[in-house]
Design a protein around this motif. Structure first.
Motif, mmCIF file in Angstrom:
data_model
loop_
_atom_site.group_PDB
_atom_site.id
_atom_site.type_symbol
_atom_site.label_atom_id
_atom_site.label_comp_id
_atom_site.label_asym_id
_atom_site.label_seq_id
_atom_site.Cartn_x
_atom_site.Cartn_y
_atom_site.Cartn_z
ATOM 1 N N ASP A 167 30.168 45.988 11.574
ATOM 2 C CA ASP A 167 28.994 45.528 10.804
ATOM 3 C C ASP A 167 27.688 45.759 11.566
ATOM 4 O O ASP A 167 26.618 45.823 10.962
ATOM 5 C CB ASP A 167 29.068 44.078 10.318
ATOM 6 N N ASP A 168 27.747 45.892 12.900
ATOM 7 C CA ASP A 168 26.521 46.082 13.678
ATOM 8 C C ASP A 168 25.784 47.352 13.268
ATOM 9 O O ASP A 168 24.553 47.405 13.281
ATOM 10 C CB ASP A 168 26.826 46.130 15.181
ATOM 11 N N GLU A 169 26.542 48.380 12.890
ATOM 12 C CA GLU A 169 25.935 49.660 12.526
ATOM 13 C C GLU A 169 25.091 49.536 11.255
ATOM 14 O O GLU A 169 24.012 50.130 11.156
ATOM 15 C CB GLU A 169 27.010 50.746 12.384
ATOM 16 N N VAL A 170 25.541 48.743 10.302
ATOM 17 C CA VAL A 170 24.776 48.549 9.066
ATOM 18 C C VAL A 170 23.576 47.647 9.324
ATOM 19 O O VAL A 170 22.479 47.894 8.825
ATOM 20 C CB VAL A 170 25.676 47.966 7.952
ATOM 21 N N GLY B 21 21.799 47.292 12.060
ATOM 22 C CA GLY B 21 20.728 47.810 12.899
ATOM 23 C C GLY B 21 20.446 49.283 12.834
ATOM 24 O O GLY B 21 19.353 49.722 13.213
ATOM 25 N N ALA B 22 21.400 50.086 12.362
ATOM 26 C CA ALA B 22 21.216 51.547 12.391
ATOM 27 C C ALA B 22 21.577 52.172 11.049
ATOM 28 O O ALA B 22 22.079 53.293 10.992
ATOM 29 C CB ALA B 22 22.055 52.159 13.509
ATOM 30 N N PHE B 23 21.294 51.469 9.982
ATOM 31 C CA PHE B 23 21.677 51.939 8.653
ATOM 32 C C PHE B 23 21.034 53.283 8.322
ATOM 33 O O PHE B 23 21.644 54.125 7.666
ATOM 34 C CB PHE B 23 21.296 50.899 7.597
ATOM 35 N N VAL C 131 17.674 52.978 20.769
ATOM 36 C CA VAL C 131 18.243 51.634 20.824
ATOM 37 C C VAL C 131 17.908 50.914 19.525
ATOM 38 O O VAL C 131 16.739 50.865 19.120
ATOM 39 C CB VAL C 131 17.681 50.843 22.023
ATOM 40 N N TYR C 132 18.929 50.379 18.863
ATOM 41 C CA TYR C 132 18.684 49.681 17.592
ATOM 42 C C TYR C 132 18.701 48.167 17.787
ATOM 43 O O TYR C 132 19.344 47.635 18.682
ATOM 44 C CB TYR C 132 19.677 50.114 16.514
ATOM 45 N N GLU C 133 17.951 47.506 16.902
ATOM 46 C CA GLU C 133 17.867 46.048 16.956
ATOM 47 C C GLU C 133 18.705 45.427 15.847
ATOM 48 O O GLU C 133 19.145 46.098 14.920
ATOM 49 C CB GLU C 133 16.416 45.574 16.831
ATOM 50 N N ALA D 9 11.396 49.658 6.802
ATOM 51 C CA ALA D 9 11.811 50.585 7.853
ATOM 52 C C ALA D 9 12.736 49.886 8.834
ATOM 53 O O ALA D 9 12.821 48.649 8.870
ATOM 54 C CB ALA D 9 10.596 51.141 8.590
ATOM 55 N N GLU D 10 13.440 50.696 9.612
ATOM 56 C CA GLU D 10 14.137 50.212 10.797
ATOM 57 C C GLU D 10 13.397 50.749 12.011
ATOM 58 O O GLU D 10 12.904 51.886 11.993
ATOM 59 C CB GLU D 10 15.589 50.692 10.819
ATOM 60 N N GLY D 11 13.312 49.935 13.056
ATOM 61 C CA GLY D 11 12.626 50.335 14.268
ATOM 62 C C GLY D 11 13.606 50.524 15.413
ATOM 63 O O GLY D 11 14.612 49.808 15.511
ATOM 64 N N PHE D 12 13.284 51.477 16.289
ATOM 65 C CA PHE D 12 14.154 51.800 17.418
ATOM 66 C C PHE D 12 13.323 51.959 18.679
ATOM 67 O O PHE D 12 12.207 52.488 18.640
ATOM 68 C CB PHE D 12 14.904 53.113 17.156
ATOM 69 N N GLU D 13 13.866 51.508 19.786
ATOM 70 C CA GLU D 13 13.283 51.845 21.076
ATOM 71 C C GLU D 13 13.782 53.228 21.483
ATOM 72 O O GLU D 13 14.889 53.627 21.099
ATOM 73 C CB GLU D 13 13.674 50.819 22.140
ATOM 74 N N VAL D 14 12.975 53.931 22.239
ATOM 75 C CA VAL D 14 13.344 55.263 22.712
ATOM 76 C C VAL D 14 13.680 55.191 24.196
ATOM 77 O O VAL D 14 12.844 54.832 25.015
ATOM 78 C CB VAL D 14 12.218 56.279 22.477
ATOM 79 N N MET D 15 14.903 55.518 24.529
ATOM 80 C CA MET D 15 15.304 55.625 25.926
ATOM 81 C C MET D 15 15.072 57.040 26.438
ATOM 82 O O MET D 15 14.741 57.259 27.596
ATOM 83 C CB MET D 15 16.771 55.233 26.108
ATOM 84 N N ARG D 16 15.267 58.000 25.516
ATOM 85 C CA ARG D 16 15.018 59.397 25.863
ATOM 86 C C ARG D 16 14.808 60.165 24.563
ATOM 87 O O ARG D 16 15.487 59.924 23.575
ATOM 88 C CB ARG D 16 16.212 59.976 26.631
ATOM 89 N N MET D 17 13.853 61.067 24.582
ATOM 90 C CA MET D 17 13.637 61.950 23.439
ATOM 91 C C MET D 17 13.106 63.281 23.973
ATOM 92 O O MET D 17 12.066 63.335 24.599
ATOM 93 C CB MET D 17 12.681 61.330 22.422
ATOM 94 N N CYS D 18 13.854 64.339 23.747
ATOM 95 C CA CYS D 18 13.523 65.644 24.283
ATOM 96 C C CYS D 18 13.245 66.633 23.148
ATOM 97 O O CYS D 18 13.867 66.568 22.112
ATOM 98 C CB CYS D 18 14.670 66.191 25.130
#
Length: 200
Positions: A14-17, A19-21, A128-130, A191-200
Motif C-alpha cells: 500500500d505504500d506505493e499507492v 506515496g508514489a502513485f 524519495v516519496y512521502e 500533485a505528489e512531491g518528491f525529494e531528489v537524492m540524485r538527478m542526472c
C-alpha cells in the motif's frame, strides 16, 4: 536484465499507492519487502488486494518475505541491489524516513544500494516519496522539489482497493489535502512531491 523505467521500493503493501502513485504504470516494477498476518486481515488477503491494484494499473511486482516490524537495514541492501541490477531503472523511487521503523530501514538500505559502485548499475534518478506519516509526524522536514501532476480521483479509487488499509491517519481526506498542498506548490490542482537524492 529486464530493463524497467521505474523501480519503486515499498516497505509494505500500500505504500506505493500512498506515496508514489504517479509513478505507477506498465513501465513500473514494485518491490515489496514483506507482508504479514494481522488480527484484522491476513497476509493472503493483503496479497489479494495487491493483485487487484496491480491488475488495475498494470505494474509488475514481487513480494519478499522479510518479517514486518523487524526489518534490518543490513538484510535489505542485497535484495534491493539485486533488483536495481536486474531492472536497471531510469528512476528509483524510495520511501522517506519516518517514525515507522520499517520505512527507516528501507530508506537506509535503498540509499546504500543506490550508491555509486563499480559493480552495481548506476541509477541516474533517485527520488524519495512521502506519505501521510511523513507529514503528520515528521522525523525531519520533507522538502519536495520534484512534482508530478496527480489524478486524485484515480489515486483515491485505487486506494479503496486496499480496503483493509484505509485508516484514519491516512484517510482519503488527508491524501486529498496533501495532494492539494503539493499541487499549490507546483501550479497543479493536485500533485505528489518528491525529494531528489540524485538527478542526472
Amino acid at each position: 536484465m529486464d530493463q524497467t523505467r521505474n523501480l519503486v521500493i515499498s516497505p509494505h503493501i500500500d505504500d506505493e499507492v500512498l506515496g508514489a502513485f504517479t509513478f505507477l504504470n506498465r513501465d513500473t516494477f514494485v518491490l515489496y519487502l514483506g507482508v504479514e498476518d494481522r488480527s484484522y486481515v491476513s497476509a493472503r488477503e493483503r496479497k489479494n488486494e495487491l493483485s487487484a491494484v496491480a491488475g488495475e494499473i498494470g505494474f509488475q511486482y514481487e513480494v519478499l518475505d522479510f518479517e514486518v516490524n523487524r526489518y534490518q537495514t543490513s538484510d535489505l541492501i542485497s535484495p534491493i541491489e539485486k533488483a536495481i541490477n536486474r531492472h536497471q531503472p531510469e528512476y528509483l523511487i524510495i520511501p522517506a524516513e519516518s517514525y515507522n521503523q520499517d520505512h527507516r530501514a528501507t530508506f537506509q538500505a535503498a540509499h546504500c544500494a543506490a550508491r555509486p559502485h563499480d559493480l552495481n548499475f548506476f541509477v541516474k534518478n533517485v527520488l524519495v516519496y512521502e506519505q501521510p506519516q511523513t507529514f503528520l509526524w515528521p522525523v525531519r522536514s520533507f522538502q519536495p522539489v520534484y512534482f508530478k501532476q496527480l489524478n486524485l480521483e484515480k489515486k483515491l479509487a485505487t486506494y479503496q482497493l486496499y480496503a483493509s488499509q484505509v485508516r484514519e491517519h491516512r484517510s482519503p481526506e488527508i491524501l486529498k489535502n496533501l495532494a492539494s498542498l503539493r499541487g499549490k506548490q507546483s501550479n497543479f490542482q493536485f500533485a505528489e512531491g518528491f525529494e531528489v537524492m540524485r538527478m542526472c
